[in-house]
Design an enzyme around this catalytic site. Sequence first.
Site, PDB file in Angstrom:
ATOM      1  N   LYS A  54      34.037  37.149  59.081  1.00 55.37           N
ATOM      2  CA  LYS A  54      32.879  37.472  59.923  1.00 55.37           C
ATOM      3  C   LYS A  54      32.522  38.955  59.800  1.00 55.37           C
ATOM      4  O   LYS A  54      31.357  39.316  59.627  1.00 55.37           O
ATOM      5  CB  LYS A  54      33.185  37.146  61.399  1.00 55.37           C
ATOM      6  CG  LYS A  54      33.223  35.663  61.712  1.00 55.37           C
ATOM      7  CD  LYS A  54      33.811  35.388  63.107  1.00 55.37           C
ATOM      8  CE  LYS A  54      33.897  33.890  63.370  1.00 55.37           C
ATOM      9  NZ  LYS A  54      34.585  33.549  64.640  1.00 55.37           N
ATOM     10  N   GLN A  98      37.430  35.343  70.044  1.00 56.20           N
ATOM     11  CA  GLN A  98      37.883  34.362  69.059  1.00 56.20           C
ATOM     12  C   GLN A  98      38.810  33.349  69.725  1.00 56.20           C
ATOM     13  O   GLN A  98      39.731  33.720  70.459  1.00 56.20           O
ATOM     14  CB  GLN A  98      38.602  35.079  67.902  1.00 56.20           C
ATOM     15  CG  GLN A  98      39.041  34.174  66.767  1.00 56.20           C
ATOM     16  CD  GLN A  98      37.889  33.517  66.010  1.00 56.20           C
ATOM     17  OE1 GLN A  98      36.801  34.082  65.905  1.00 56.20           O
ATOM     18  NE2 GLN A  98      38.125  32.327  65.492  1.00 56.20           N
ATOM     19  N   ASP A 121      28.202  33.285  70.594  1.00 56.47           N
ATOM     20  CA  ASP A 121      28.747  31.948  70.335  1.00 56.47           C
ATOM     21  C   ASP A 121      27.930  30.869  71.051  1.00 56.47           C
ATOM     22  O   ASP A 121      28.037  29.692  70.709  1.00 56.47           O
ATOM     23  CB  ASP A 121      30.191  31.857  70.859  1.00 56.47           C
ATOM     24  CG  ASP A 121      31.241  32.072  69.778  1.00 56.47           C
ATOM     25  OD1 ASP A 121      30.968  31.711  68.617  1.00 56.47           O
ATOM     26  OD2 ASP A 121      32.324  32.582  70.113  1.00 56.47           O
TER      27      ASP A 121
HETATM   28  N1  GUN Z   1      37.353  29.369  66.693  1.00 54.74           N
HETATM   29  C1  GUN Z   1      36.957  28.394  65.842  1.00 54.74           C
HETATM   30  N2  GUN Z   1      35.609  28.344  65.788  1.00 54.74           N
HETATM   31  C2  GUN Z   1      35.153  29.298  66.622  1.00 54.74           C
HETATM   32  C3  GUN Z   1      33.851  29.728  66.988  1.00 54.74           C
HETATM   33  O1  GUN Z   1      32.819  29.217  66.546  1.00 54.74           O
HETATM   34  N3  GUN Z   1      33.802  30.747  67.871  1.00 54.74           N
HETATM   35  C4  GUN Z   1      34.908  31.322  68.393  1.00 54.74           C
HETATM   36  N4  GUN Z   1      34.752  32.305  69.260  1.00 54.74           N
HETATM   37  N5  GUN Z   1      36.135  30.949  68.080  1.00 54.74           N
HETATM   38  C5  GUN Z   1      36.238  29.932  67.198  1.00 54.74           C
END
Ligand code: GUN
Length: 286
Positions: A54, A98, A121
């Site tokens: 990311k 996360q 998100d």
């Molecule tokens: N862990 C797995 N997928 C995601 C996501 O889309 N966002 C977040 N914050 N954590 C994740």
Amino acid sequence: MSHAIILDGTSLAAQQREALRPRIAALQGHGVRPRLDVIVAGDDPASAVYVRTKMRTAGEIGVESAVHRLSDTTSEEELLQRIAPLNADPLIHGILVQLPLPDHIASHHAIAAIAPEKDVDGFHPQNVGALVSGRPTIIPCTPAGIMVMLESGKVPLWGKHAVVVGTSNIVGKPVAMLLLQQGATVTLCNSKTPDLAAMTRQGDILIVAVGRPGLITGAMVKPGAAVIDVGISRLSNGKLSGDVDFDGACQVAGWISPVPGGVGPMTVAMLIANTVLAAERMQAPK
Ligand code: GUN
């Protein structure tokens, strides 16, 4: 022999990112550099890989990012105390916690602590409510990426039957809402669904987000269906695997997304798009 059209997430994600460049340049013209802050608690190895991807992808396109690493013994209160100053900082446009978090922290408390307008998100209850009621504010990244992939393949949705396997808050539930809004009839299945194959074989669109390699065989796919594989599991030989038996399913499907190179890169592109959108909204006159 492959018959299905491959929904290539790698090249589609690159297109999506390129489309952001003029918007990022316009923000920079106003002295704004979009910025995403990511909080990671603990040392889940998959999370470490996702977060690195990311941040790198953001940096490549001119979106600034910062990661806040907390130990796996961080208390829920400490985590919430780390979020508050990020909410208040006008130079930060997107905040992401996360997942998964260590077991002793309630993820819904962490998510609810993020300012809804910085929740890139789309997991905050206010943003979830907006999505469910058909007035989306920020659309969760993986579901948004799936919809762009279906659109890129010109997959018909209106009046079609979409079957979603997996009911998570991150993928299954929000993508079901988006498909409903596009006029699909939507069936949601979970691991307890009796005769899963009978359900999946009805799907003109089949979205699979469980995390179990080989769950969906070619025999479980309706001929001509659009199959989107959201699963990412690491096999004992080190290879990444989706939930769908690609070789079997691509003989039957009309469209199919591979793993790797399918939904994964799209999710990251949509996260960056959501960060740019959040920056534009903070910039816009109220
Ligand atoms: N862990 C797995 N997928 C995601 C996501 O889309 N966002 C977040 N914050 N954590 C994740």
